[in-house]
Design a protein around this motif. Sequence first.
Motif, PDB file in Angstrom:
ATOM      1  N   GLU A 155      12.957  14.773  17.554  1.00 23.92           N
ATOM      2  CA  GLU A 155      11.727  14.174  17.044  1.00 23.92           C
ATOM      3  C   GLU A 155      11.975  13.276  15.846  1.00 23.92           C
ATOM      4  O   GLU A 155      11.332  12.229  15.703  1.00 23.92           O
ATOM      5  N   TRP A 156      12.904  13.668  14.972  1.00 29.57           N
ATOM      6  CA  TRP A 156      13.177  12.852  13.781  1.00 29.57           C
ATOM      7  C   TRP A 156      13.595  11.448  14.189  1.00 29.57           C
ATOM      8  O   TRP A 156      13.070  10.454  13.701  1.00 29.57           O
ATOM      9  N   ALA A 193       0.808  -1.223   0.000  1.00 30.42           N
ATOM     10  CA  ALA A 193       0.000   0.000   0.000  1.00 30.42           C
ATOM     11  C   ALA A 193       0.840   1.272   0.000  1.00 30.42           C
ATOM     12  O   ALA A 193       0.760   2.079  -0.926  1.00 30.42           O
ATOM     13  N   PHE A 194       1.660   1.478   1.052  1.00 35.63           N
ATOM     14  CA  PHE A 194       2.359   2.745   1.234  1.00 35.63           C
ATOM     15  C   PHE A 194       3.873   2.601   1.135  1.00 35.63           C
ATOM     16  O   PHE A 194       4.451   1.672   1.702  1.00 35.63           O
ATOM     17  N   ALA A 195       4.479   3.531   0.433  1.00 33.78           N
ATOM     18  CA  ALA A 195       5.931   3.709   0.500  1.00 33.78           C
ATOM     19  C   ALA A 195       6.178   4.799   1.537  1.00 33.78           C
ATOM     20  O   ALA A 195       5.837   5.962   1.322  1.00 33.78           O
ATOM     21  N   VAL A 196       6.716   4.416   2.683  1.00 31.03           N
ATOM     22  CA  VAL A 196       6.982   5.366   3.771  1.00 31.03           C
ATOM     23  C   VAL A 196       8.476   5.671   3.811  1.00 31.03           C
ATOM     24  O   VAL A 196       9.303   4.761   3.869  1.00 31.03           O
ATOM     25  N   THR A 254       9.777  13.195   7.340  1.00 28.91           N
ATOM     26  CA  THR A 254       8.517  12.709   6.762  1.00 28.91           C
ATOM     27  C   THR A 254       7.629  12.090   7.838  1.00 28.91           C
ATOM     28  O   THR A 254       6.399  12.166   7.757  1.00 28.91           O
ATOM     29  N   LEU A 255       8.240  11.503   8.855  1.00 26.78           N
ATOM     30  CA  LEU A 255       7.468  10.897   9.941  1.00 26.78           C
ATOM     31  C   LEU A 255       6.824  11.968  10.807  1.00 26.78           C
ATOM     32  O   LEU A 255       5.711  11.783  11.317  1.00 26.78           O
TER      33      LEU A 255
END
Length: 447
Positions: A412-413, A194-197, A204-205
Amino acid sequence: MRRRIRTAYGSALALTLALGAAACGGGPVSTAGGGDGKELAGQTLTVAGVWSGAEQKNFQKVLDAFTEKTGAKTRFVSTGDNVSTVVGSKIEGGNAPDVVMVPQVGVLQQFAQRKWLQPLSEKTRQAVDADYAPVWKSYGSVDGTLYGLYFKAAHKSTVWYSPEAFEQAGVRPPATYAEMLTAGRTVSDSGLPAFAVAGEDGWTLTDWFENVYLSQAGPQKYDQLAQHRIKWTDPSVVEALRTLGALFSDKKLLAGGQKGALATDFPGSVEKVFGPEPEAGMVYEGDFVAGMAKDEFGKKIGEEAKFFPFPPVGKGAAPVVSGGDAAVVLKDGKNQKAAMAFLEFLATPEAAAVWAAEGGFLSPNKALDLGAYSDATLRSTAKSLIDAGDTVRFDMSDQAPAAFGGTKGAGEWKLLQDFLRDPSDPARTAAALEAAAAKAYQTANQG
């Protein structure tokens, strides 16, 4: 940006280089006001920003338009992601750029607190008051003084998908977050993950989290968390992490699973969906995905690459998260007159139209005719951003001190990368985020 908008494509490919633009002949009267259009001739304006690759090339056209209008030469310097460090070292070395395109609210505030910035001219302030939603003035201001003009924005609440993959799976663009996960599992059952994360790029996260949090917790909580007026251990944060963890822990939804996601950078995530050998049906990121799908993989935007708005979570409203690059004028720059004239130029729809025609760009300037954008998809995303008005919320990590919200391998990253690796304990991740945030804000306030 950045990074990111933005900036995202440029940050992923950032190179440290300096390009010079040849001077053009005098043109119409300078936006600085008065004169014969040549009053800036002989000055060289140095502009620093995160952009490289296609973004830098397109911004150069904006610089060239300024040269043609005023006679001033321009020079662009790519900083890479570490804007604060690079600009600080240049100031200390007596080689400060005149203008910096700042991709993070937190960095703009840091620059202002360090007394590095000049307040913008009355002409620029008037343009912002007339042609921008108040939220953009707020993000560009520190203690009521306008220091930053938002020239380039990003709509970071868009999910891009392959129409072919959706057709093969027999699914339609979803209307809710729950429907999106269900559609994703159906796409996976049809033979394509489904997803390319892009988990290798921690920013991006943060964008994933921000869209979920804004929709689920609401704009008031979002503002409180962005300003660290509530802790990251707040139940609303834990709940958003739990919601995101349901996606991260589902092997049907992630191309390559968690390990594969952590080894995929942003350009790689776009390639997995729109490259010659598709490995996923969807990729979440901002409108700048379109520029990469078009420029790198030859996709026809609106036909071979489409998007749907990031869907609402639970009973919440659909989120509209944005990012942007703000132009600021450094006090230590050697060409103050040209710098102020450049920001006055950037505040015009004329300047925005130059990049809008090239793609990979959105302007928060309401005076820009939507017809300036190169395709219907861009016009749609631009209209969505403008129509959102003051309901737009700026990228949360970009509002934080860089040590927490904008540093590779830290803050956070890194912690959201750790969460992607093991999303089993949202409360533990929230506690780690709070510890890192508290330290970063304390250091920033002391500075």
